[in-house]
Design a protein around this motif. Structure first.
Motif, PDB file in Angstrom:
ATOM      1  N   ASN A 145      -2.213  15.714 -10.978  1.00 52.00           N
ATOM      2  CA  ASN A 145      -1.777  14.454 -11.566  1.00 52.00           C
ATOM      3  C   ASN A 145      -0.710  13.769 -10.718  1.00 52.00           C
ATOM      4  O   ASN A 145      -0.684  12.531 -10.611  1.00 52.00           O
ATOM      5  N   ASN A 146       0.182  14.557 -10.136  1.00 55.51           N
ATOM      6  CA  ASN A 146       1.177  13.973  -9.232  1.00 55.51           C
ATOM      7  C   ASN A 146       0.520  13.344  -8.017  1.00 55.51           C
ATOM      8  O   ASN A 146       0.951  12.283  -7.540  1.00 55.51           O
ATOM      9  N   LEU A 147      -0.530  13.991  -7.524  1.00 59.06           N
ATOM     10  CA  LEU A 147      -1.266  13.438  -6.388  1.00 59.06           C
ATOM     11  C   LEU A 147      -1.971  12.137  -6.774  1.00 59.06           C
ATOM     12  O   LEU A 147      -1.989  11.174  -5.989  1.00 59.06           O
ATOM     13  N   ILE A 148      -2.539  12.104  -7.978  1.00 58.05           N
ATOM     14  CA  ILE A 148      -3.191  10.884  -8.453  1.00 58.05           C
ATOM     15  C   ILE A 148      -2.183   9.746  -8.568  1.00 58.05           C
ATOM     16  O   ILE A 148      -2.448   8.596  -8.175  1.00 58.05           O
ATOM     17  N   PHE A 149      -1.002  10.050  -9.096  1.00 58.93           N
ATOM     18  CA  PHE A 149       0.031   9.015  -9.227  1.00 58.93           C
ATOM     19  C   PHE A 149       0.471   8.507  -7.854  1.00 58.93           C
ATOM     20  O   PHE A 149       0.681   7.296  -7.669  1.00 58.93           O
ATOM     21  N   LEU A 150       0.624   9.416  -6.893  1.00 62.16           N
ATOM     22  CA  LEU A 150       0.969   8.998  -5.536  1.00 62.16           C
ATOM     23  C   LEU A 150      -0.116   8.110  -4.935  1.00 62.16           C
ATOM     24  O   LEU A 150       0.181   7.169  -4.191  1.00 62.16           O
ATOM     25  N   ALA A 151      -1.375   8.404  -5.270  1.00 65.15           N
ATOM     26  CA  ALA A 151      -2.473   7.563  -4.791  1.00 65.15           C
ATOM     27  C   ALA A 151      -2.378   6.156  -5.380  1.00 65.15           C
ATOM     28  O   ALA A 151      -2.625   5.158  -4.682  1.00 65.15           O
ATOM     29  N   PHE A 152      -2.029   6.063  -6.660  1.00 67.32           N
ATOM     30  CA  PHE A 152      -1.836   4.743  -7.279  1.00 67.32           C
ATOM     31  C   PHE A 152      -0.717   3.976  -6.585  1.00 67.32           C
ATOM     32  O   PHE A 152      -0.848   2.787  -6.281  1.00 67.32           O
ATOM     33  N   VAL A 153       0.394   4.652  -6.325  1.00 67.68           N
ATOM     34  CA  VAL A 153       1.530   4.000  -5.685  1.00 67.68           C
ATOM     35  C   VAL A 153       1.170   3.581  -4.257  1.00 67.68           C
ATOM     36  O   VAL A 153       1.511   2.476  -3.807  1.00 67.68           O
ATOM     37  N   ALA A 154       0.456   4.448  -3.541  1.00 66.87           N
ATOM     38  CA  ALA A 154       0.069   4.124  -2.165  1.00 66.87           C
ATOM     39  C   ALA A 154      -0.875   2.932  -2.115  1.00 66.87           C
ATOM     40  O   ALA A 154      -0.831   2.131  -1.169  1.00 66.87           O
ATOM     41  N   ALA A 155      -1.730   2.793  -3.124  1.00 61.11           N
ATOM     42  CA  ALA A 155      -2.684   1.685  -3.148  1.00 61.11           C
ATOM     43  C   ALA A 155      -1.994   0.338  -3.267  1.00 61.11           C
ATOM     44  O   ALA A 155      -2.578  -0.699  -2.901  1.00 61.11           O
ATOM     45  N   MET A 156      -0.760   0.324  -3.759  1.00 61.71           N
ATOM     46  CA  MET A 156      -0.034  -0.933  -3.933  1.00 61.71           C
ATOM     47  C   MET A 156       0.319  -1.583  -2.602  1.00 61.71           C
ATOM     48  O   MET A 156       0.554  -2.800  -2.543  1.00 61.71           O
ATOM     49  N   VAL A 157       0.387  -0.812  -1.540  1.00 61.60           N
ATOM     50  CA  VAL A 157       0.817  -1.354  -0.247  1.00 61.60           C
ATOM     51  C   VAL A 157      -0.369  -1.738   0.634  1.00 61.60           C
ATOM     52  O   VAL A 157      -0.163  -2.221   1.750  1.00 61.60           O
ATOM     53  N   ILE A 158      -1.585  -1.546   0.167  1.00 52.16           N
ATOM     54  CA  ILE A 158      -2.764  -1.917   0.957  1.00 52.16           C
ATOM     55  C   ILE A 158      -2.994  -3.417   0.836  1.00 52.16           C
ATOM     56  O   ILE A 158      -3.189  -3.926  -0.267  1.00 52.16           O
ATOM     57  N   PRO A 159      -2.980  -4.172   1.926  1.00 56.90           N
ATOM     58  CA  PRO A 159      -3.194  -5.625   1.844  1.00 56.90           C
ATOM     59  C   PRO A 159      -4.639  -5.952   1.462  1.00 56.90           C
ATOM     60  O   PRO A 159      -5.579  -5.289   1.920  1.00 56.90           O
ATOM     61  N   PHE A 160      -4.785  -6.951   0.622  1.00 57.23           N
ATOM     62  CA  PHE A 160      -6.116  -7.327   0.148  1.00 57.23           C
ATOM     63  C   PHE A 160      -7.021  -7.771   1.296  1.00 57.23           C
ATOM     64  O   PHE A 160      -8.224  -7.517   1.296  1.00 57.23           O
ATOM     65  N   GLN A 161      -6.442  -8.432   2.297  1.00 64.81           N
ATOM     66  CA  GLN A 161      -7.247  -8.942   3.404  1.00 64.81           C
ATOM     67  C   GLN A 161      -7.957  -7.831   4.175  1.00 64.81           C
ATOM     68  O   GLN A 161      -8.989  -8.067   4.795  1.00 64.81           O
ATOM     69  N   SER A 162      -7.402  -6.615   4.137  1.00 69.42           N
ATOM     70  CA  SER A 162      -8.002  -5.515   4.901  1.00 69.42           C
ATOM     71  C   SER A 162      -9.247  -4.946   4.224  1.00 69.42           C
ATOM     72  O   SER A 162      -9.994  -4.196   4.864  1.00 69.42           O
ATOM     73  N   ILE A 163      -9.464  -5.270   2.968  1.00 66.58           N
ATOM     74  CA  ILE A 163     -10.626  -4.710   2.258  1.00 66.58           C
ATOM     75  C   ILE A 163     -11.563  -5.803   1.745  1.00 66.58           C
ATOM     76  O   ILE A 163     -12.442  -5.535   0.927  1.00 66.58           O
ATOM     77  N   MET A 164     -11.406  -7.021   2.236  1.00 69.59           N
ATOM     78  CA  MET A 164     -12.267  -8.112   1.756  1.00 69.59           C
ATOM     79  C   MET A 164     -13.730  -7.881   2.122  1.00 69.59           C
ATOM     80  O   MET A 164     -14.623  -8.012   1.277  1.00 69.59           O
ATOM     81  N   ILE A 165     -13.982  -7.534   3.379  1.00 71.22           N
ATOM     82  CA  ILE A 165     -15.370  -7.358   3.823  1.00 71.22           C
ATOM     83  C   ILE A 165     -16.023  -6.166   3.131  1.00 71.22           C
ATOM     84  O   ILE A 165     -17.150  -6.279   2.613  1.00 71.22           O
ATOM     85  N   PRO A 166     -15.363  -4.993   3.054  1.00 72.77           N
ATOM     86  CA  PRO A 166     -15.969  -3.894   2.276  1.00 72.77           C
ATOM     87  C   PRO A 166     -16.199  -4.257   0.816  1.00 72.77           C
ATOM     88  O   PRO A 166     -17.193  -3.837   0.219  1.00 72.77           O
ATOM     89  N   LEU A 167     -15.297  -5.042   0.229  1.00 72.57           N
ATOM     90  CA  LEU A 167     -15.463  -5.451  -1.167  1.00 72.57           C
ATOM     91  C   LEU A 167     -16.738  -6.264  -1.351  1.00 72.57           C
ATOM     92  O   LEU A 167     -17.507  -6.027  -2.292  1.00 72.57           O
ATOM     93  N   VAL A 168     -16.970  -7.204  -0.449  1.00 67.29           N
ATOM     94  CA  VAL A 168     -18.170  -8.039  -0.561  1.00 67.29           C
ATOM     95  C   VAL A 168     -19.435  -7.202  -0.378  1.00 67.29           C
ATOM     96  O   VAL A 168     -20.418  -7.370  -1.108  1.00 67.29           O
ATOM     97  N   ARG A 169     -19.420  -6.280   0.578  1.00 71.25           N
ATOM     98  CA  ARG A 169     -20.606  -5.453   0.827  1.00 71.25           C
ATOM     99  C   ARG A 169     -20.900  -4.538  -0.359  1.00 71.25           C
ATOM    100  O   ARG A 169     -22.040  -4.450  -0.825  1.00 71.25           O
ATOM    101  N   VAL A 170     -19.853  -3.865  -0.867  1.00 71.29           N
ATOM    102  CA  VAL A 170     -20.047  -2.965  -2.005  1.00 71.29           C
ATOM    103  C   VAL A 170     -20.435  -3.759  -3.247  1.00 71.29           C
ATOM    104  O   VAL A 170     -21.324  -3.359  -4.014  1.00 71.29           O
TER     105      VAL A 170
END
Length: 278
Positions: free
Chosen positions: A105-130
Motif C-alpha cells: 500500500n505504501n508503494l501504491i501511494f508513492l505511485a500516486f504521488v509520483a504520477a502527479m509530476v508527470i507532464p500531460f504533454q508527455s503522454i498525449m500521443i499514447p493516450l490517443v492511441r490507447v
C-alpha cells in the motif's frame, strides 16, 4: 484593560499592499468584461476605455454561434460526472491506503504521488492511441474516464492526509456494533470528509471546466464541444474575432465563478476545522 496599538501603520501598509495586489489581479477581468460589450472597431481604437453604451449584441451573437446551451450542457456533464467518480474512487482508495498500512500500500501511494509530476504533454500521443484502441475517443464518457486517471493522484494525496486526522476509535466502535467495512466508511468516515470533499470538488471543477487540451484531443464531433473548445472557434488562422471571443469568455467563466464564490465559504470552514482537529 484595552490593548493599545492594535491598528498601526504596519497593518495599514499591509492592507494597502493587499488592495493593490487584488486590483492588479482584477485588471484582466476588467478588460474582458468591458471589451466584450464593444464593437470590433471600438475595441481596436481604445481597449482601456469604458464602452460608449451597454451593448449586449455580442452576447446574443455568441449564444447562437457557439450553441451555448449545448456546449454548456456538455461541460456540465463532464464536470459533474468526473467529480462524482473522482470523489468516490479517491476517498475509498485513500481510506484503504491509510487504514491498511503495508509495504504494498505504501508503494501504491508513492505511485500516486509520483504520477502527479508527470507532464500531460508527455503522454498525449499514447493516450490517443490507447483511447482509439479501447473505443473511448469522441465521447463524453471517454473524456470522463480520462479525467478519472489524471485527477485521482492529487485527490488521493489530499484525502490521504485528511483521513489520518480521523480517530480510529470512532470506526472501532462502529465495528463493535456490527457495521461492515463499507458501512463504516460511508456512514462514519465519508461524512467526516466533507471539508476535504468540498475542496476536492472545487479544485477539480476549476480544472475540468476550464480545460482545453484533453477535450481537444478526445472530442472531435462539433456537437460534443465544451465551452473552451467552442470559444477557440473565434480564433482563426488569419482573423481573430476579439469582440465575440471576449463575450464567449464571459459566458464561459461566469458559471464557474458563481460556483467558486458559493463554495468558498465551505472551503474556509473546512480549512478552519482541519486546523483544530485532534
Amino acid at each position: 484593560m484595552e490593548s493599545k496599538g492594535t491598528y498601526n501603520f504596519r497593518i495599514f501598509s499591509l492592507e494597502i499592499i493587499g488592495i493593490v495586489i487584488a486590483l492588479l489581479f482584477l485588471v484582466p477581468f476588467y478588460f474582458v468584461i468591458v471589451n466584450s460589450m464593444k464593437t470590433f472597431g471600438e475595441l481596436l481604437i481604445n481597449s482601456a476605455n469604458l464602452p460608449q453604451s451597454l451593448n449586449f449584441a455580442n452576447y446574443v451573437k455568441v449564444w447562437g454561434i457557439m450553441k451555448f446551451p449545448q456546449v454548456f450542457l456538455n461541460s456540465l456533464l463532464i464536470t459533474v460526472f468526473s467529480n462524482i467518480g473522482l470523489v468516490v474512487i479517491s476517498s475509498m482508495a485513500a481510506y484503504r491506503l491509510v487504514r491498511k498500512p503495508s509495504r504494498f500500500n505504501n508503494l501504491i501511494f508513492l505511485a500516486f504521488v509520483a504520477a502527479m509530476v508527470i507532464p500531460f504533454q508527455s503522454i498525449m500521443i499514447p493516450l490517443v492511441r490507447v483511447g482509439s484502441q479501447i473505443g473511448i475517443m469522441d465521447s463524453i464518457p471517454g473524456v470522463v474516464i480520462c479525467y478519472f486517471g489524471f485527477g485521482v493522484s492529487l485527490n488521493v494525496f489530499l484525502y490521504h492526509g485528511f483521513i489520518k486526522s480521523i480517530p480510529m476509535e470512532i470506526e472501532e466502535s462502529a465495528k463493535v456494533d456490527g457495521s461492515s467495512t463499507y458501512g463504516v466508511f460511508w456512514k462514519i468516515v465519508f461524512p467526516l470528509l466533507k471539508p476535504m470533499t468540498v475542496t476536492v470538488v472545487l479544485l477539480n471543477s476549476l480544472w475540468i471546466w476550464n480545460d482545453f487540451l484533453l477535450p481537444q484531443l478526445v472530442l472531435s464531433s462539433p456537437e460534443l464541444r465544451t465551452i473552451p473548445l467552442a470559444t477557440y472557434s473565434f480564433f482563426g488562422q488569419y482573423t481573430k474575432q476579439w469582440d465575440l471571443a471576449l463575450a464567449a469568455l464571459v459566458l464561459g467563466v461566469l458559471p464557474i465563478v458563481i460556483f467558486f464564490l458559493a463554495m468558498q465559504k465551505h472551503v474556509i470552514e473546512g480549512i478552519t476545522a482541519g486546523s483544530v482537529k485532534g
